[in-house]
Write a protein that holds these residues in place. Structure first.
Motif, PDB file in Angstrom:
ATOM      1  N   HIS A 194      39.754  46.152  37.536  1.00  0.00           N
ATOM      2  CA  HIS A 194      40.305  47.044  38.562  1.00  0.00           C
ATOM      3  C   HIS A 194      40.903  48.294  37.928  1.00  0.00           C
ATOM      4  O   HIS A 194      40.593  49.436  38.311  1.00  0.00           O
ATOM      5  CB  HIS A 194      41.361  46.293  39.374  1.00  0.00           C
ATOM      6  N   ASP A 195      41.758  48.105  36.927  1.00  0.00           N
ATOM      7  CA  ASP A 195      42.429  49.235  36.291  1.00  0.00           C
ATOM      8  C   ASP A 195      41.429  50.147  35.587  1.00  0.00           C
ATOM      9  O   ASP A 195      41.578  51.374  35.599  1.00  0.00           O
ATOM     10  CB  ASP A 195      43.472  48.739  35.292  1.00  0.00           C
ATOM     11  N   ASP A 228      41.387  37.704  40.079  1.00  0.00           N
ATOM     12  CA  ASP A 228      42.253  38.004  38.938  1.00  0.00           C
ATOM     13  C   ASP A 228      41.729  39.169  38.109  1.00  0.00           C
ATOM     14  O   ASP A 228      42.085  39.310  36.935  1.00  0.00           O
ATOM     15  CB  ASP A 228      42.387  36.767  38.039  1.00  0.00           C
ATOM     16  N   GLU A 229      40.921  40.041  38.699  1.00  0.00           N
ATOM     17  CA  GLU A 229      40.221  41.079  37.932  1.00  0.00           C
ATOM     18  C   GLU A 229      41.111  42.310  37.706  1.00  0.00           C
ATOM     19  O   GLU A 229      40.752  43.436  38.054  1.00  0.00           O
ATOM     20  CB  GLU A 229      38.942  41.518  38.665  1.00  0.00           C
ATOM     21  N   THR A 230      42.269  42.101  37.109  1.00  0.00           N
ATOM     22  CA  THR A 230      43.225  43.199  36.944  1.00  0.00           C
ATOM     23  C   THR A 230      42.727  44.244  35.952  1.00  0.00           C
ATOM     24  O   THR A 230      42.868  45.449  36.184  1.00  0.00           O
ATOM     25  CB  THR A 230      44.591  42.664  36.499  1.00  0.00           C
ATOM     26  N   HIS A 231      42.158  43.805  34.840  1.00  0.00           N
ATOM     27  CA  HIS A 231      41.656  44.760  33.841  1.00  0.00           C
ATOM     28  C   HIS A 231      40.495  45.562  34.408  1.00  0.00           C
ATOM     29  O   HIS A 231      40.448  46.793  34.261  1.00  0.00           O
ATOM     30  CB  HIS A 231      41.213  44.027  32.571  1.00  0.00           C
ATOM     31  N   HIS A 278      44.566  48.936  44.214  1.00  0.00           N
ATOM     32  CA  HIS A 278      45.085  47.791  44.974  1.00  0.00           C
ATOM     33  C   HIS A 278      44.859  48.015  46.475  1.00  0.00           C
ATOM     34  O   HIS A 278      45.755  47.812  47.292  1.00  0.00           O
ATOM     35  CB  HIS A 278      46.564  47.573  44.674  1.00  0.00           C
ATOM     36  N   PRO A 334      44.735  42.810  46.122  1.00  0.00           N
ATOM     37  CA  PRO A 334      45.379  43.130  44.839  1.00  0.00           C
ATOM     38  C   PRO A 334      44.445  43.732  43.800  1.00  0.00           C
ATOM     39  O   PRO A 334      44.868  44.579  43.001  1.00  0.00           O
ATOM     40  CB  PRO A 334      45.932  41.776  44.372  1.00  0.00           C
ATOM     41  N   THR A 335      43.162  43.318  43.777  1.00  0.00           N
ATOM     42  CA  THR A 335      42.255  43.841  42.755  1.00  0.00           C
ATOM     43  C   THR A 335      41.079  44.607  43.357  1.00  0.00           C
ATOM     44  O   THR A 335      40.035  44.753  42.730  1.00  0.00           O
ATOM     45  CB  THR A 335      41.731  42.700  41.853  1.00  0.00           C
ATOM     46  N   GLU A 338      36.991  38.250  33.904  1.00  0.00           N
ATOM     47  CA  GLU A 338      38.109  37.784  34.725  1.00  0.00           C
ATOM     48  C   GLU A 338      37.559  37.086  35.957  1.00  0.00           C
ATOM     49  O   GLU A 338      36.577  37.538  36.557  1.00  0.00           O
ATOM     50  CB  GLU A 338      38.984  38.965  35.145  1.00  0.00           C
TER      51      GLU A 338
END
Length: 413
Positions: A47-48, A42-45, A65, A69-70, A38
């Motif tokens: 991060h999660d 935009d590193e949402t995956h 968050h 956001p990430t 990512e």
């Protein structure tokens, strides 16, 4: 309450056993991030996935968050100390990066940075749990720091106060061997001209592509007069629409790097003169902007570096007598001006160069695991040395103070 030598050795043994016990879980974490690259911000995956990794152990307090956001924060402790309730804790920080590169994925191995940071934190926690009689209370903080490759997420986190209560900070970066990173600034240059038919009425146009080409060539000529360690490189991002239309708009993006911050100001002035000269020569208007944060050089900390090298050698890490000089940049440099820390670089079993497809493959390979987890152990062992010995902690803080003082004298008019 200061642990003795045998206690410290036991703590180091415990953290190594802990990291080894979690090696499959840590490898899975790294592979999950590697297989779903990512881009910065935009590193949402990733991060999660990291939030889930720390949340599965309920002794960690995890904030997803966190300020960005990430970004995330995972904290544990404090333990130890003998001063009673309210005694300030020594907060040891470990950093994780996890953004990828456009087109080639994890060609800088940030999946391994995330793994090393998580492994070091888990290892230090195990060490502190077996020996809680410490000179001061100690807590652990893991910060997920996104967008190193583009935006400079650590700088945004600094500005948001994320490092305000951190006393020491550790991070490690994959490379060919030990290397050095330079301060960096990105510049965006936009030329505005006037469109016209390139065949029928060329004299009616003001050619923004000519301005971009002249600027590019100006900078190429400038390189002959730059110091050998300075770097200036870039691209033409937008060069026009069609061959039969004189371009009314063009855009360039350049990076500038120098070993010292004061040199970066000098290089910026030289480059801006080249950009403005191209505008004057072609009759275009020029916009010069700096869309991202300046990346600082890494402020050295000799005490921490020596401790890390000693611990690394005990684990079998071989440090070259003459390290290679790699002219990259990192926003960890900005962190090193806020908090004492180290940012060692580690070999992952390949001679491939960073930011290549070959390095992407190496960062996801099983072979990289030995080197990554060994580095994580060395980071955690270095933290053990510091938290167990007030004299070492004082030396680390004094090195930080003197390094900043030296820089202030160099920057003084």
């Amino acid at each position: 309450n200061r642990p003795g030598r045998n206690n410290i050795l036991e703590m180091k043994d415990a953290l190594q056993l802990c990291v080894d016990a979690h090696k499959d879980e840590l490898h899975s974490l790294s592979r999950d991030i590697w297989t779903r690259p990512e881009l910065a911000g935009d590193e949402t995956h990733a991060h999660d996935r990291l939030v889930r990794f720390f949340s599965q152990d309920q002794t960690w307090t995890v904030d997803g968050h966190y300020k960005l956001p990430t970004a995330f924060r995972a904290s544990w402790g404090p333990v130890g100390g003998g001063g009673g309730e309210g005694e300030p804790a020594l907060n040891v920080g470990f950093l994780c990066e996890y953004d990828a590169l456009p087109g080639i994925g994890h060609g800088c191995g940030h999946n391994l940075i995330a793994e090393a940071g998580a492994a070091a934190a888990v290892g230090l926690k195990a060490a502190l749990q077996i020996h809680t009689e410490l000179p001061v209370p100690v807590k652990i903080t893991v910060l997920g720091t996104p967008a190193e490759e583009d935006i400079g997420g650590k700088i945004d986190l600094i500005n948001a106060g994320a490092f305000s209560d951190v006393d020491l900070v550790f991070m490690a970066h994959p490379a060919q061997q030990d290397v050095s990173f330079l301060p960096c600034v990105a510049v965006s240059v936009k030329y505005h001209g006037k469109a016209s038919h390139a065949s029928a009425y060329p004299w009616e146009g003001v050619n923004a592509l000519d301005a971009a080409v002249l600027a590019y060539n100006n900078l190429s000529a400038l390189r002959q007069q730059l110091k050998p360690e300075w770097r200036l490189h870039g691209i033409i991002k937008h060069g026009g629409v069609k061959p039969n239309i004189i371009p009314a708009y063009t855009e360039l993006e350049f990076y500038m790097r120098t070993p010292q911050i004061r040199d970066l100001c000098n290089l910026k002035a030289k480059a801006e003169a080249c950009f403005r000269a191209a505008a004057v020569a072609t009759g275009c208007q020029v916009e010069i902007s700096y869309p991202t944060h300046d990346y600082y050089d890494i402020l050295p900390n000799t005490a921490l570096a020596n401790l890390y090298e000693n611990n690394g050698k005990a684990l079998g890490i071989q440090f070259p007598e003459q390290p290679a000089n790699f002219s990259g940049s990192t926003d960890f440099g900005n962190v090193s001006y806020e908090v004492p820390g180290i940012h060692p670089f580690f070999y992952i079993g390949t001679d491939a160069l960073n930011h290549t497809e070959e390095y992407t493959e190496a960062a996801g390979a099983e072979k990289a695991q030995l080197f990554t987890l060994r580095t994580a152990k060395a980071l955690a062992m270095t933290a053990v040395d510091v938290v167990c010995c007030p004299a070492l902690l004082q030396q680390v803080r004094e090195d930080f103070r003197l390094a900043k003082l030296k820089l202030e004298k160099l920057l003084a008019p």
